[in-house]
Design a protein around this motif. Structure first.
Motif, short mmCIF file in Angstrom:
data_model
loop_
_atom_site.label_atom_id
_atom_site.label_comp_id
_atom_site.label_asym_id
_atom_site.label_seq_id
_atom_site.Cartn_x
_atom_site.Cartn_y
_atom_site.Cartn_z
N LYS A 37 14.85 -10.07 10.68
CA LYS A 37 15.41 -10.00 9.33
C LYS A 37 16.54 -11.02 9.14
CE LYS A 37 12.71 -6.76 7.70
NZ LYS A 37 11.76 -7.04 6.63
N SER A 71 0.82 -1.22 0.00
CA SER A 71 0.00 0.00 0.00
C SER A 71 0.85 1.26 0.00
CB SER A 71 -0.93 0.00 1.21
OG SER A 71 -0.18 -0.12 2.40
N TYR A 83 13.82 -6.33 15.44
CA TYR A 83 13.78 -6.17 13.97
C TYR A 83 14.96 -6.90 13.31
CZ TYR A 83 13.60 -3.66 9.47
OH TYR A 83 13.53 -3.33 8.13
N ASN A 128 7.24 -8.49 1.40
CA ASN A 128 7.75 -7.16 1.73
C ASN A 128 7.16 -6.60 3.02
OD1 ASN A 128 8.70 -4.23 0.91
ND2 ASN A 128 6.50 -4.09 1.28
N ASP A 173 -3.72 -9.99 6.75
CA ASP A 173 -2.68 -9.79 7.77
C ASP A 173 -1.71 -10.97 7.64
OD1 ASP A 173 -1.12 -9.78 10.01
OD2 ASP A 173 -2.78 -9.63 11.45
N GLN A 218 -2.61 -4.36 4.91
CA GLN A 218 -3.27 -4.78 6.15
C GLN A 218 -4.44 -3.87 6.50
OE1 GLN A 218 -2.01 -6.16 10.57
NE2 GLN A 218 -1.16 -4.22 9.90
N GLY A 219 -4.20 -2.55 6.51
CA GLY A 219 -5.27 -1.62 6.90
C GLY A 219 -5.51 -0.49 5.92
N SER A 220 -4.50 -0.17 5.12
CA SER A 220 -4.57 1.03 4.25
C SER A 220 -5.24 0.74 2.92
CB SER A 220 -3.17 1.58 4.00
OG SER A 220 -2.48 1.74 5.19
N ILE A 269 8.25 0.82 -0.08
CA ILE A 269 8.99 -0.09 -0.98
C ILE A 269 8.03 -1.05 -1.68
CG2 ILE A 269 10.72 -1.95 -1.02
CD1 ILE A 269 12.11 -0.51 1.37
N THR A 275 11.23 6.14 3.11
CA THR A 275 9.81 5.75 3.15
C THR A 275 9.23 6.26 4.47
OG1 THR A 275 10.12 3.68 4.37
CG2 THR A 275 10.32 3.54 1.96
N GLY A 332 19.47 -0.99 2.80
CA GLY A 332 19.98 -0.14 3.88
C GLY A 332 18.90 0.87 4.21
N ILE A 355 16.25 3.41 3.27
CA ILE A 355 15.46 3.78 2.10
C ILE A 355 14.43 4.83 2.55
CG2 ILE A 355 13.98 2.92 0.23
CD1 ILE A 355 16.84 1.62 0.28
P1 NAP Z 1 6.29 1.11 5.31
O1 NAP Z 1 6.33 2.33 4.47
O2 NAP Z 1 6.09 1.26 6.77
O3 NAP Z 1 5.18 0.10 4.70
C1 NAP Z 1 4.92 -1.11 5.32
C2 NAP Z 1 3.90 -1.90 4.54
O4 NAP Z 1 3.71 -3.15 5.19
C3 NAP Z 1 2.54 -1.23 4.45
O5 NAP Z 1 2.01 -1.46 3.16
C4 NAP Z 1 1.71 -1.98 5.49
O6 NAP Z 1 0.33 -2.08 5.16
C5 NAP Z 1 2.32 -3.37 5.37
N1 NAP Z 1 2.08 -4.21 6.55
C6 NAP Z 1 2.47 -4.02 7.83
N2 NAP Z 1 2.05 -5.03 8.60
C7 NAP Z 1 1.37 -5.89 7.79
C8 NAP Z 1 0.71 -7.12 7.99
N3 NAP Z 1 0.64 -7.71 9.19
N4 NAP Z 1 0.12 -7.72 6.93
C9 NAP Z 1 0.16 -7.16 5.69
N5 NAP Z 1 0.79 -5.99 5.43
C10 NAP Z 1 1.38 -5.36 6.49
O7 NAP Z 1 7.65 0.25 5.15
P2 NAP Z 1 8.80 0.29 4.03
O8 NAP Z 1 9.85 1.22 4.52
O9 NAP Z 1 8.23 0.43 2.69
O10 NAP Z 1 9.39 -1.19 4.24
C11 NAP Z 1 8.99 -2.28 3.43
C12 NAP Z 1 9.87 -3.48 3.78
O11 NAP Z 1 11.23 -3.14 3.57
C13 NAP Z 1 9.76 -3.94 5.23
O12 NAP Z 1 9.86 -5.35 5.30
C14 NAP Z 1 10.97 -3.30 5.88
O13 NAP Z 1 11.38 -3.99 7.02
C15 NAP Z 1 11.97 -3.39 4.75
N6 NAP Z 1 13.08 -2.46 4.86
C16 NAP Z 1 12.85 -1.11 4.85
C17 NAP Z 1 13.94 -0.24 4.94
C18 NAP Z 1 13.77 1.25 4.94
O14 NAP Z 1 14.78 1.96 5.15
N7 NAP Z 1 12.61 1.80 4.67
C19 NAP Z 1 15.24 -0.76 5.07
C20 NAP Z 1 15.43 -2.13 5.08
C21 NAP Z 1 14.33 -2.97 4.97
P3 NAP Z 1 -0.79 -1.09 5.81
O15 NAP Z 1 -0.43 0.28 5.29
O16 NAP Z 1 -2.07 -1.56 5.28
O17 NAP Z 1 -0.60 -1.20 7.29
#
Ligand code: NAP
Length: 244
Positions: A158, A13, A154, A89, A62, A36-38, A16, A189, A185, A187
């Motif tokens: 991972k 939603s 976390y 993801n 979920d 999940q919710g958005s 990434i 978001t 690393g 990103i």
């Molecule tokens: P984000 O902007 O917080 O987005 C998280 C997404 O995960 C949202 O679409 C959320 O959906 C969904 N989500 C959360 N809990 C869920 C569940 N139980 N079931 C289904 N969907 C769920 O995160 P992001 O930064 O894009 O990160 C995406 C992935 O990359 C994650 O695995 C994160 O750990 C990894 N990552 C991110 C970074 C970074 O720097 N951003 C670095 C390394 C790894 P809703 O909106 O519906 O809640």
């Protein structure tokens, strides 16, 4: 490049996941945008994919819920006839120092990031095995490779995703199912947007390229791992972290 392929991106939603869903849509896969919710944001991602000539549907699930994941995969298989690409993801953070970390914050992160990944592979692989083809890409993190103070839950989740990736790759290699992990690393978001300015500054100074990555840059790598261009690669963890 991905014509006729059905792709699922969990947590698509925003951030990434949304960038990956759009990339796979551009490569002509049919994309399931999980959230999940958005719901509104997930529908918006679908609209964007469709505006570019692609096919997409938003489906709530979920990923931490074992039974819900079974239904989710079954419904997609029933409606679309196959599951070719699974991008795990969906992920959350609940940061805090280990000594003060609540049991709830530890469990919630493990349940979403690690068990969610297991749940989806567990039920999607059934269909991939039958069709003798599948590409699974798990989004890990550099925290799971290096560790990170304040992220015991976390980084453990991972690191678990990395172990899961390597084991699943060995289990499925002879069945034409590829399993790789991507370890981003920092990103830009919503997940990193909430970090205090001093933490962001310290992060940037620790990155050899001196900038956060873009979600679209991660999506390019996932697009490659989801496509036939990567057909001799499995069980790998590819860092995308500006040189960290
Ligand atoms: P984000 O902007 O917080 O987005 C998280 C997404 O995960 C949202 O679409 C959320 O959906 C969904 N989500 C959360 N809990 C869920 C569940 N139980 N079931 C289904 N969907 C769920 O995160 P992001 O930064 O894009 O990160 C995406 C992935 O990359 C994650 O695995 C994160 O750990 C990894 N990552 C991110 C970074 C970074 O720097 N951003 C670095 C390394 C790894 P809703 O909106 O519906 O809640």
């Amino acid at each position: 490049m991905l014509e006729g392929k059905v792709a699922i991106v969990t947590g698509a939603s925003r951030g990434i996941g949304a960038a990956i869903a759009k990339k796979l849509g551009k490569l002509n896969a049919t994309v399931i945008v999980n959230y999940q919710g958005s719901v509104d944001k997930a529908n918006q991602v679908c609209e964007e994919i469709k505006a570019n000539g692609g096919v997409a549907e938003a489906i709530q699930c979920d990923v931490s819920n074992f039974d819900a994941c079974q239904e989710f995969m079954k419904d997609i298989q029933k409606k679309y006839g196959r599951i070719d690409i699974l991008v795990n993801n969906a992920g959350i953070t609940r940061d805090g120092l280990l000594m003060a970390m609540s049991e709830e914050d530890f469990d919630k992160v493990i349940d979403t990031n690690l068990k969610g990944c297991f749940n989806c592979i567990r039920f999607a692989s059934r269909f991939m095995l039958k069709q003798k083809y599948g590409k699974i890409v798990n989004i890990a993190s550099i925290s799971g490779v290096l560790g990170n103070a304040g992220q015991a839950n976390y980084s453990a989740s991972k690191a678990g995703v990395i172990g899961l990736t390597k084991s699943a790759a060995r289990e499925f290699a002879a069945k034409n199912i590829y399993v790789n992990a991507v370890a981003p690393g920092f990103i830009a978001t919503e997940m990193t947007d909430v970090l205090p300015d001093n933490v962001k500054e310290a992060a940037v100074s620790s990155i050899p390229m001196k900038r956060f990555g873009e979600a679209s840059e991660v999506a390019e790598l996932v697009g490659f791992l989801a496509s036939p261009a990567s057909d001799y690669i499995t069980g790998q963890v590819i860092c995308i972290d500006g040189g960290m």
